[in-house]
Design an enzyme around this catalytic site. Structure first.
Site, PDB file in Angstrom:
ATOM      1  N   GLU A 146       0.952  -1.218  -0.047  1.00  0.00           N
ATOM      2  CA  GLU A 146       0.149  -0.074  -0.055  1.00  0.00           C
ATOM      3  C   GLU A 146       0.891   1.153  -0.061  1.00  0.00           C
ATOM      4  OE1 GLU A 146      -3.610  -1.912   2.636  1.00  0.00           O
ATOM      5  OE2 GLU A 146      -3.327   0.357   2.207  1.00  0.00           O
ATOM      6  N   CYS A 251      -2.823  -6.827   5.137  1.00  0.00           N
ATOM      7  CA  CYS A 251      -2.228  -8.159   4.517  1.00  0.00           C
ATOM      8  C   CYS A 251      -1.422  -9.379   5.477  1.00  0.00           C
ATOM      9  CB  CYS A 251      -1.242  -8.064   3.455  1.00  0.00           C
ATOM     10  SG  CYS A 251      -2.132  -7.300   2.000  1.00  0.00           S
TER      11      CYS A 251
HETATM   12  C1  UDX Z   1       2.800  -6.208   2.382  1.00  0.00           C
HETATM   13  C2  UDX Z   1       3.931  -6.706   1.528  1.00  0.00           C
HETATM   14  O1  UDX Z   1       4.993  -5.893   1.739  1.00  0.00           O
HETATM   15  C3  UDX Z   1       3.537  -6.949   0.069  1.00  0.00           C
HETATM   16  O2  UDX Z   1       4.357  -7.161  -0.712  1.00  0.00           O
HETATM   17  C4  UDX Z   1       2.303  -7.687  -0.011  1.00  0.00           C
HETATM   18  O3  UDX Z   1       1.668  -7.553  -1.331  1.00  0.00           O
HETATM   19  C5  UDX Z   1       1.104  -7.138   0.929  1.00  0.00           C
HETATM   20  O4  UDX Z   1       1.559  -6.953   2.387  1.00  0.00           O
HETATM   21  P1  UDX Z   1       1.854  -3.695   3.148  1.00  0.00           P
HETATM   22  O5  UDX Z   1       0.682  -4.619   3.927  1.00  0.00           O
HETATM   23  O6  UDX Z   1       1.128  -2.707   2.224  1.00  0.00           O
HETATM   24  O7  UDX Z   1       2.508  -4.931   2.072  1.00  0.00           O
HETATM   25  O8  UDX Z   1       2.728  -2.919   3.955  1.00  0.00           O
HETATM   26  P2  UDX Z   1       4.291  -3.322   4.298  1.00  0.00           P
HETATM   27  O9  UDX Z   1       4.857  -1.955   3.789  1.00  0.00           O
HETATM   28  O10 UDX Z   1       5.056  -4.245   4.016  1.00  0.00           O
HETATM   29  O11 UDX Z   1       4.319  -3.021   5.918  1.00  0.00           O
HETATM   30  C6  UDX Z   1       3.703  -3.859   6.712  1.00  0.00           C
HETATM   31  C7  UDX Z   1       3.750  -3.640   8.223  1.00  0.00           C
HETATM   32  O12 UDX Z   1       5.152  -3.816   8.678  1.00  0.00           O
HETATM   33  C8  UDX Z   1       3.409  -2.159   8.485  1.00  0.00           C
HETATM   34  O13 UDX Z   1       2.790  -2.172   9.771  1.00  0.00           O
HETATM   35  C9  UDX Z   1       4.874  -1.431   8.471  1.00  0.00           C
HETATM   36  O14 UDX Z   1       4.852  -0.127   9.420  1.00  0.00           O
HETATM   37  C10 UDX Z   1       5.670  -2.599   9.269  1.00  0.00           C
HETATM   38  N1  UDX Z   1       7.085  -2.405   8.926  1.00  0.00           N
HETATM   39  C11 UDX Z   1       7.607  -2.222   7.545  1.00  0.00           C
HETATM   40  C12 UDX Z   1       8.036  -2.394   9.708  1.00  0.00           C
HETATM   41  O15 UDX Z   1       7.581  -2.042  11.032  1.00  0.00           O
HETATM   42  N2  UDX Z   1       9.384  -2.153   9.521  1.00  0.00           N
HETATM   43  C13 UDX Z   1       9.949  -2.246   8.370  1.00  0.00           C
HETATM   44  O16 UDX Z   1      10.963  -2.104   8.191  1.00  0.00           O
HETATM   45  C14 UDX Z   1       8.890  -2.182   7.538  1.00  0.00           C
END
Ligand code: UDX
Length: 417
Positions: A146, A251
């Protein structure tokens, strides 16, 4: 495209951008009307421009009835919601309904493509629901994040296609040819498993990061340096290595529970993934315990900066910020929250205000839950004046610790003391 959520709309607009003719269908009439005018209801960088480009070129259109969309389509993408059901398994009612609905209208020789994240074996389920043995059903999972879905579609690390018939797989691969990314062709079960395994691994990486942060706090190490040095190992990689309040979104929580459920249904006890989920639930509690170590929460006001599950989106589905707010409320705290992209939440007890300083009004402790850049630029003197006591829990490690300490704040980050 059946379904115009952030997956269906992004995929449809990007396919039109690549030169294909795309018809998107959605059951939400108001949404279709808005999309027909180029009004995009979701925050995705670059998406509105692509939708407008597609409408102007005539390659992109929106209809309400799937039958109209399917007409003479060569490919029918199923991009309908596949939410988590109560027991952690995936609710496939929308997928079955969409498959049954298109069955009578899809033309011979067309290919049905599962784009939604669906459990292993779902291509068989769609075949059964369609009851059209002449129609091939393949898996083409999405890897869209997202906030960066357009970039993730047009510049993916890989395209994955799961099909039993190589000729069918090649036709779906051709749709993506101009993207120029590596195309992995495999069987449907493997393609469906790749999607869950990728998300489960990313969630595992994050739970590891957050638990290493707890170890750093315990032994007096700095998680920033520890993770930076770890990330230089190419086998670990420096991305997705930032500690936080826990992970959330539409997700990871769904997909981690789904892969546990699928594995157990197939006879494998995925205890590692249960540990990953447990560590994440504990992370929310760790943030609240930090606030509780600074002030007595019962009757106190807590300023919560951030409601979205991550910066760059207005999505609060399974947001760690809301998990933390719920735990704070359960401790008897009052919660005043601000988020630049979120104006309302469906938890009535949370008072949502429209600027960060109003959120700090009368607050005994400030908790940062979402890594919005604007929080790095807050006027700390204004924050200090608004609060009744100066305590900060920075669950994203984005505030200037020295600047806060020099103003008499106590500071607690994640993995840094
Ligand atoms: C995720 C996957 O990355 C993507 O490939 C899949 O298709 C859908 O799910 P999304 O849910 O949009 O994407 O978010 P993402 O950017 O992956 O972050 C997920 C969670 O992890 C968030 O709460 C974010 O804050 C957290 N996060 C992410 C961390 O805490 N640290 C990080 O370094 C990266």
């Amino acid at each position: 495209m059946i379904g115009t959520g952030y997956v269906g709309l992004t995929t449809g607009a990007c396919f039109a951008h690549l030169g294909h003719d795309v018809v998107c269908a959605d059951i939400d009439v108001d949404k279709v009307r808005r999309l027909q005018k180029g009004d995009v209801p979701i925050h995705e960088a670059g998406l509105e421009e692509l939708v407008r480009e597609g409408l102007e070129s005539g390659r992109l259109s929106f209809v309400v009835d799937s039958a109209d969309a399917v007409g003479d389509a060569d490919f029918v993408y199923l991009c309908v919601p596949t939410p988590q059901s109560g027991d952690g398994s995936v609710d496939l009612k929308h997928l079955k309904a969409a498959a049954a609905e298109i069955s009578a209208h899809i033309r011979h020789g067309a290919i049905v493509v599962n784009k939604s994240t669906v459990p292993v074996g779902s291509t068989l389920l769609v075949e059964e629901a369609m009851n059209r043995p002449d129609i091939a059903v393949v898996s083409n999972p999405e890897f869209l994040r997202e906030g960066t879905a357009v970039t993730d579609f047009l510049s993916p690390d890989r395209v994955v296609i799961g099909a039993d018939d190589p000729a069918v797989a090649d036709r779906v691969a051709d749709l993506h040819r101009s993207i120029g990314a590596p195309v992995m062709i495999t069987d449907p079960a493997s393609a469906e498993t790749i999607k869950y395994a990728a998300n489960a691994f990313l969630a595992t990486k994050l739970s590891f990061v957050n638990t290493i942060a707890a170890v750093c706090e315990a032994v007096g190490a700095d998680v920033g340096d520890v993770l930076a040095a770890m990330g230089l190992d190419k086998r670990i990689g420096g991305e997705f290595l930032v500690p936080g309040p826990g992970w959330g979104g539409s997700c990871f929580p769904k997909d981690t529970r789904a892969i546990i459920s699928m594995a157990e249904d197939a006879g494998y006890d995925f205890s590692l993934m249960r540990g990953v989920l447990k560590a994440n639930d504990e992370q929310f509690k760790r943030v609240v315990n930090k606030a509780a170590s600074a002030v007595s929460l019962n009757g106190s006001t807590v300023a919560l900066l951030g409601l979205a599950f991550k910066a760059g989106t207005d999505d609060t589905r399974n947001s760690p910020a809301l998990e933390i707010a719920g735990l704070l409320l359960a401790e008897g705290a009052k919660v005043r929250a601000y988020d630049p992209a979120v104006a309302t939440v469906d938890i009535d007890e949370i008072v949502v205000v429209d600027d960060p300083y109003a959120a700090c009004e009368g607050a005994a402790v400030l908790v940062v839950a979402t890594e919005w850049d604007e929080f790095r630029l807050l006027d700390l003197d204004k924050i200090s004046e608004a609060m009744v006591s100066r305590h900060v829990v920075d669950a994203r490690n984005i505030l200037d610790r020295e600047a806060l300490l020099s103003r008499g704040f106590t500071y607690q980050g994640i993995g840094r003391n």
